[in-house]
Design an enzyme around this catalytic site. Structure first.
Site, PDB file in Angstrom:
ATOM      1  N   THR A 173      -1.551   4.377   3.375  1.00 50.50           N
ATOM      2  CA  THR A 173      -2.253   5.147   2.337  1.00 50.50           C
ATOM      3  C   THR A 173      -2.389   6.634   2.693  1.00 50.50           C
ATOM      4  O   THR A 173      -1.952   7.492   1.914  1.00 50.50           O
ATOM      5  CB  THR A 173      -3.621   4.514   2.035  1.00 50.50           C
ATOM      6  N   HIS A 199      -1.310  -9.585  -0.957  1.00 53.35           N
ATOM      7  CA  HIS A 199      -1.763  -8.813  -2.119  1.00 53.35           C
ATOM      8  C   HIS A 199      -1.547  -9.613  -3.391  1.00 53.35           C
ATOM      9  O   HIS A 199      -0.792 -10.571  -3.393  1.00 53.35           O
ATOM     10  CB  HIS A 199      -0.979  -7.507  -2.232  1.00 53.35           C
ATOM     11  N   ASP A 247      -5.358   0.745  -4.457  1.00 57.31           N
ATOM     12  CA  ASP A 247      -3.901   0.639  -4.547  1.00 57.31           C
ATOM     13  C   ASP A 247      -3.477  -0.725  -5.074  1.00 57.31           C
ATOM     14  O   ASP A 247      -2.427  -0.864  -5.685  1.00 57.31           O
ATOM     15  CB  ASP A 247      -3.245   0.951  -3.195  1.00 57.31           C
ATOM     16  N   HIS A 248      -4.337  -1.748  -4.842  1.00 63.26           N
ATOM     17  CA  HIS A 248      -4.045  -3.118  -5.291  1.00 63.26           C
ATOM     18  C   HIS A 248      -5.203  -4.003  -4.887  1.00 63.26           C
ATOM     19  O   HIS A 248      -6.090  -3.574  -4.147  1.00 63.26           O
ATOM     20  CB  HIS A 248      -2.755  -3.642  -4.642  1.00 63.26           C
ATOM     21  N   ASP A 293      -9.064  -3.918   2.722  1.00 59.25           N
ATOM     22  CA  ASP A 293      -7.797  -4.647   2.617  1.00 59.25           C
ATOM     23  C   ASP A 293      -7.540  -5.530   3.832  1.00 59.25           C
ATOM     24  O   ASP A 293      -7.166  -6.695   3.683  1.00 59.25           O
ATOM     25  CB  ASP A 293      -6.665  -3.622   2.473  1.00 59.25           C
ATOM     26  N   SER A 337       0.813  -1.217   0.000  1.00 58.65           N
ATOM     27  CA  SER A 337       0.000   0.000   0.000  1.00 58.65           C
ATOM     28  C   SER A 337       0.846   1.266   0.000  1.00 58.65           C
ATOM     29  O   SER A 337       0.377   2.322  -0.410  1.00 58.65           O
ATOM     30  CB  SER A 337      -0.932   0.012   1.214  1.00 58.65           C
ATOM     31  N   GLU A 386     -10.235   7.267   2.231  1.00 52.48           N
ATOM     32  CA  GLU A 386      -9.819   5.869   2.048  1.00 52.48           C
ATOM     33  C   GLU A 386     -10.750   4.911   2.796  1.00 52.48           C
ATOM     34  O   GLU A 386     -10.949   5.044   4.005  1.00 52.48           O
ATOM     35  CB  GLU A 386      -8.391   5.633   2.552  1.00 52.48           C
TER      36      GLU A 386
HETATM   37 MG   LIG Z   1      -4.510   1.724   3.178  1.00 52.70          MG
HETATM   38 ZN   LIG Z   2      -2.757  -4.873   2.438  1.00 51.08          ZN
END
Ligand SMILES: [Mg+2]
Ligand SMILES: [Zn+2]
Length: 477
Positions: free
Chosen positions: A141, A419, A314-315, A272, A88, A267
């Protein structure tokens, strides 16, 4: 000339020459230059999770689409400079600064030099700025928009830089990094009380729901948990505001604060975290909480049309599949309705199971918890035996067994606790939205937002580097 080509040429001549057409081209269209930007980042949210949430919603409500579905415009490649699978920090740095970097880096390049962020550049230009998250606000983040360090682990230093930068609105968790060790729940070893520093700068400070409700004006900092805020499925509304409520309050506080507009990063941090734990219910309900926050931004945009709302991730996290092999056969179905009965994240469930097995070693109480909180009332004899044995003697296996029991019933599967490298979606609504089209590397996203706001990140980077050191890499992530 071929007759069709000739006809086409004639049409072109007419359309170029026709006064009506050229007048239309000169008619001011809605400006492609936004005044305000709301930049959503959904951490760990890949395309399978979009389908997961949409099909749950379709199965449980009359709605067909998620609020953001109509605004899908493109995709991002998320690789970091040192790995095809980003973390991240590198992902956030690309989205915040327009530059790819190494995993673990917080708004610094591969040589450890500061990279100006969108939020810094917006503030430098006199725009109002805000950060709203559900993780610790010092987590990777939000840090990528508000700090520069070589390693994401340096959260005390990130908090100190956030206090110095002082965006007009800051909301999230992470109180422990803003208070000294002798002020609960402080953890800082340098003795600094950053909330006092923010008060001295004129900030209203809130650390609970009542303080959030009372606050009406920026500058405002609201830190509602020592660590991360609760998953939405577990959230006690009397203690913590929702992401939607925080987004609405931030928009109200930032609107009109500067004639130059505002930049707000929001965010949905914990989509996540849930995916790391393969905790499907926590993942799903945090996605739906994010959807409500996105809708709040769209509602704001309706009355403030100069606002660009963009969203990306971000992913991807967890490698979720919808449909899987069951007993050696690939199954062409999955069952989102399973999650209708799930009422707790693993943060709540696992401690409840531990307590249950301590008070009732037969396992009956623990099995009742699984039935009542997760809808697992139809476990097979083998599943029951495995779970009770693990609860008694191998607590480290419990989470995996619960995950598999749920996943078999839903016919889904997680393929990693980390991830993945898959592309993530980009959504955009409002002035400049068409600029996000196509499949691009994630650093292009940060640069496009900067261009739309007329922010010169490179010039600010040059200025920043005059006063900032080369930041050393941490010990690794
Ligand atoms: Mg984050
Ligand atoms: Zn993560």
């Amino acid at each position: 000339m071929h007759p069709t080509v000739a006809a086409l040429a004639a049409l072109l001549v007419i359309s170029v020459a026709a006064p009506d057409a050229s007048a239309q081209r000169r008619t001011p269209r809605p400006s492609a230059q936004p005044t305000n930007v709301v930049y959503f980042i959904t951490d760990g949210f890949g395309p399978a999770s979009v389908t997961f949430a949409r099909e749950y919603m379709q199965a449980t409500t009359g709605r067909r689409n998620l609020a953001f579905d109509p605004y899908l415009v493109g995709a991002l490649q998320t690789w970091a400079t040192d790995s095809r699978v980003t973390d991240s920090a590198a992902g956030g740095t690309a989205l915040a600064t327009g530059h790819k970097t190494y995993n673990g880096a917080i708004a610094v390049d591969t040589a450890g030099r500061a990279l100006a962020t969108l939020l810094e550049a917006a503030q430098d230009r006199g725009m109002a700025t805000g950060v709203v998250v559900t993780s610790r606000i010092t987590h990777a983040t939000p840090a990528c928009f508000t700090a520069h360090v070589g390693s994401r682990a340096e959260e005390d230093e990130i908090a100190r830089q956030q206090m110095r930068l002082a965006p007009d609105v800051m909301m999230g968790g992470g109180l422990r990094h803003f208070l000294p060790a002798d002020v609960a729940p402080g953890r800082r070893r340098d003795g600094l009380n950053l909330l006092d520093s923010l008060r001295a700068k004129g900030f209203t400070v809130a650390t609970d729901r009542a303080g959030f409700d009372r606050a009406t004006r920026a500058p405002f900092v609201g830190l509602f948990a020592a660590d991360h805020m609760a998953y939405d499925v577990d959230r006690d509304a009397a203690r913590e505001p929702s992401l939607e409520e925080m987004t609405e309050k931030a928009l109200a506080m930032l609107q009109g604060r500067s004639p130059r507009g505002f930049f707000l990063m929001v965010e949905a941090s914990r989509i996540d975290h849930a995916a790391h734990g393969n905790d499907a219910a926590a993942h799903l309900f945090d996605i739906l909480a994010y959807e409500r926050a996105f809708q709040a931004a769209l509602d704001f945009q309706r009355t403030h049309p100069g606002t660009l709302v963009v969203a990306t991730s971000d992913h991807e996290t967890g490698g979720l599949t919808l449909g899987r092999n069951l007993d050696g056969v690939g199954r062409y179905y999955w069952h989102p309705e399973v999650f209708r009965s799930e009422q707790a994240s693993y943060d709540v469930l696992l401690p409840a199971l531990r307590t249950a097995i301590q008070t009732d070693t037969t396992g009956a109480a623990a099995l009742a918890v699984l039935a009542n909180r997760m809808g697992l009332y139809n476990l097979s004899e083998a599943e029951r035996a495995d779970l009770v044995a693990a609860l008694r003697r191998q607590p480290g296996r419990v989470q995996g067994l619960v995950t598999e029991a749920i996943a078999r019933r839903a016919t889904i599967q997680w393929t990693t606790g980390g991830h993945t490298a898959v592309d993530v979606n980009v959504y955009a609504a409002g002035p400049g939205a068409d600029r996000f089209r196509g499949n691009r590397p994630n650093d292009a996203m940060g640069r496009t937002v900067a261009q739309l706001l007329g922010l010169d990140l490179d010039a600010l980077t040059t200025r920043l580097r005059r006063t900032t050191p080369v930041y050393p890499r941490g010990a690794g992530e």
